[in-house]
Design a protein around this motif. Structure first.
Motif, PDB file in Angstrom:
ATOM      1  N   THR A 166       0.832  -1.208   0.000  1.00 27.59           N
ATOM      2  CA  THR A 166       0.000   0.000   0.000  1.00 27.59           C
ATOM      3  C   THR A 166       0.866   1.257   0.000  1.00 27.59           C
ATOM      4  O   THR A 166       0.564   2.244  -0.686  1.00 27.59           O
ATOM      5  CB  THR A 166      -0.930   0.007   1.223  1.00 27.59           C
ATOM      6  OG1 THR A 166      -1.742  -1.167   1.202  1.00 27.59           O
ATOM      7  CG2 THR A 166      -1.838   1.230   1.221  1.00 27.59           C
ATOM      8  N   ALA A 169       2.241   1.830  -3.406  1.00 30.12           N
ATOM      9  CA  ALA A 169       1.197   2.403  -4.263  1.00 30.12           C
ATOM     10  C   ALA A 169       0.967   3.879  -3.941  1.00 30.12           C
ATOM     11  O   ALA A 169       0.783   4.703  -4.846  1.00 30.12           O
ATOM     12  CB  ALA A 169      -0.105   1.613  -4.086  1.00 30.12           C
ATOM     13  N   LEU A 170       0.975   4.225  -2.657  1.00 28.73           N
ATOM     14  CA  LEU A 170       0.786   5.618  -2.234  1.00 28.73           C
ATOM     15  C   LEU A 170       1.907   6.509  -2.763  1.00 28.73           C
ATOM     16  O   LEU A 170       1.661   7.575  -3.340  1.00 28.73           O
ATOM     17  CB  LEU A 170       0.740   5.684  -0.707  1.00 28.73           C
ATOM     18  CG  LEU A 170       0.806   7.077  -0.069  1.00 28.73           C
ATOM     19  CD1 LEU A 170      -0.361   7.943  -0.530  1.00 28.73           C
ATOM     20  CD2 LEU A 170       0.818   6.965   1.459  1.00 28.73           C
ATOM     21  N   TYR A 202      -3.907   2.622  -5.679  1.00 25.24           N
ATOM     22  CA  TYR A 202      -3.743   3.079  -4.296  1.00 25.24           C
ATOM     23  C   TYR A 202      -5.064   3.056  -3.536  1.00 25.24           C
ATOM     24  O   TYR A 202      -5.114   2.604  -2.379  1.00 25.24           O
ATOM     25  CB  TYR A 202      -3.147   4.483  -4.250  1.00 25.24           C
ATOM     26  CG  TYR A 202      -3.284   5.106  -2.892  1.00 25.24           C
ATOM     27  CD1 TYR A 202      -2.638   4.553  -1.780  1.00 25.24           C
ATOM     28  CD2 TYR A 202      -4.106   6.214  -2.683  1.00 25.24           C
ATOM     29  CE1 TYR A 202      -2.803   5.086  -0.512  1.00 25.24           C
ATOM     30  CE2 TYR A 202      -4.266   6.751  -1.422  1.00 25.24           C
ATOM     31  CZ  TYR A 202      -3.616   6.188  -0.342  1.00 25.24           C
ATOM     32  OH  TYR A 202      -3.794   6.718   0.913  1.00 25.24           O
TER      33      TYR A 202
END
Length: 339
Positions: A166, A169-170, A202
């Motif tokens: 995560t 992705a952020l 995200y």
């Protein structure tokens, strides 16, 4: 509000600054290999070239503040996460060297090798930061002396791995937005297409992670009951900020899009802090061994003295950061002196 709580907030602010600032240049690195043209890769490197080293000052400052204000927390975190932090340090070193060395030679093999080092270092750094945050949220095994009783494999479990993904992705989304802000022409048009991919990935990870947290972390679930209004408000602000990003990009307002990206990261850090407060390292499964802002802190005299140091030092760091970003504002132009 006592001085322990103030320092909890100050340490949170410093690490939030790091996540917002170094987050986008790590994101640029994560996306680096997706650019096929050498010129596009050079533009990406020069977009972060003047600021990446200053961004990492926030990590050093945050670590120093943690050491001064909460030495027990610092000792437990840096000894328990020693292997992970060594990997993180190596990743940060390799990406830093890659930025400086990549354009020293025109050989395709030379440049491709450093491109891989830069992208790999950025990806691994972002992933390990997420893994560390995942373990802080999930909890780690501590004994009655607040010492970590696990090993490196203890830190690698589905929850922490998913937060690592995560975080990647952020940062990729955040770096994508920054590059749109700093570029123009064909490369910027390509980046606008990428944002249609990085944002949904995200958002999906964000939603899955939050539902996983609410239904798997009992102490977070308890915090949701105790501070439902505050946590709900912060979560709403984060969602609204994320929702504003594609609208601002579509309308060509890249600066606003980047502002909202920074804002949602700040709201997420506040959400994290409000969820775990007053704990700083949650002990799982022995909750009574958790480190909080009181049993892990320095003396009140030290905290009060350091507060005056922070009152003087933090504005200096903020001023320096603002000056650098103001001086190097505008679109990236490739010259003979560029990376």
């Amino acid at each position: 509000m006592d001085v322990n709580s103030i320092w909890f907030i100050l340490v949170g602010i410093l690490f939030t600054g790091y996540v917002m600032l170094d987050g986008f240049d790590l994101g640029v690195g994560i996306l680096h290999l997706f650019s096929k043209k050498d010129e596009d890769r050079r533009i990406g490197l020069n977009a972060i070239g003047p600021v990446w080293d200053g961004n990492e000052v926030w990590l050093v400052t945050g670590g120093g503040a943690l050491f001064a204000a909460f030495p027990e927390v610092y000792a437990t975190a840096f000894s328990g996460f020693y292997d992970a932090f060594m990997l993180l340090l190596c990743a940060l070193i390799f990406r830093a060297v890659a930025i400086e060395f990549r354009s020293k030679e025109k050989s395709p093999i030379w440049r491709k090798s450093w491109d891989i080092a830069f992208a790999s270092g950025s990806f691994l750094s972002a992933f390990l930061i997420g893994v560390a945050m995942g373990n802080i949220t999930w909890g780690i095994p501590l004994d009655k002396h607040f010492e970590f009783t696990g090993n490196f494999l203890t830190l690698i479990h589905p929850y922490s791995i998913f937060l690592g993904i995560t975080t990647v992705a952020l940062f990729a989304m955040h770096g994508n937005i920054y590059l749109i802000l700093k570029t123009e022409g064909e490369f910027q048009a390509k980046l606008r297409k990428w944002i249609k991919i990085t944002i949904p990935i995200y958002v999906f990870c964000f939603l899955v992670f939050n539902f996983w947290t609410m239904y798997s972390c009992k102490h977070i679930e308890q915090a949701l009951h105790d501070r439902a209004l505050l946590l709900g408000f912060l979560a709403l602000l984060a969602v609204l900020a994320v929702g504003a990003i594609p609208r601002e990009v579509h309308k060509g307002r890249e600066a606003r899009a980047f502002f909202f990206s920074c804002a949602q990261m700040a709201f997420l850090m506040m959400l994290f802090g409000a969820s775990v407060f007053p704990n700083m390292i949650f002990s799982n499964p022995n909750v009574e061994n958790s480190l909080n802002i009181y049993n892990g802190s320095s003396t009140d005299k030290t905290l009060n003295f350091m507060l005056w140091v922070a009152i003087i030092g933090v504005p200096i760091v903020l001023t320096y950061t603002a000056c650098v970003y103001y001086i190097f504002r505008g679109k990236v132009k490739i010259t003979e002196e560029s990376y």
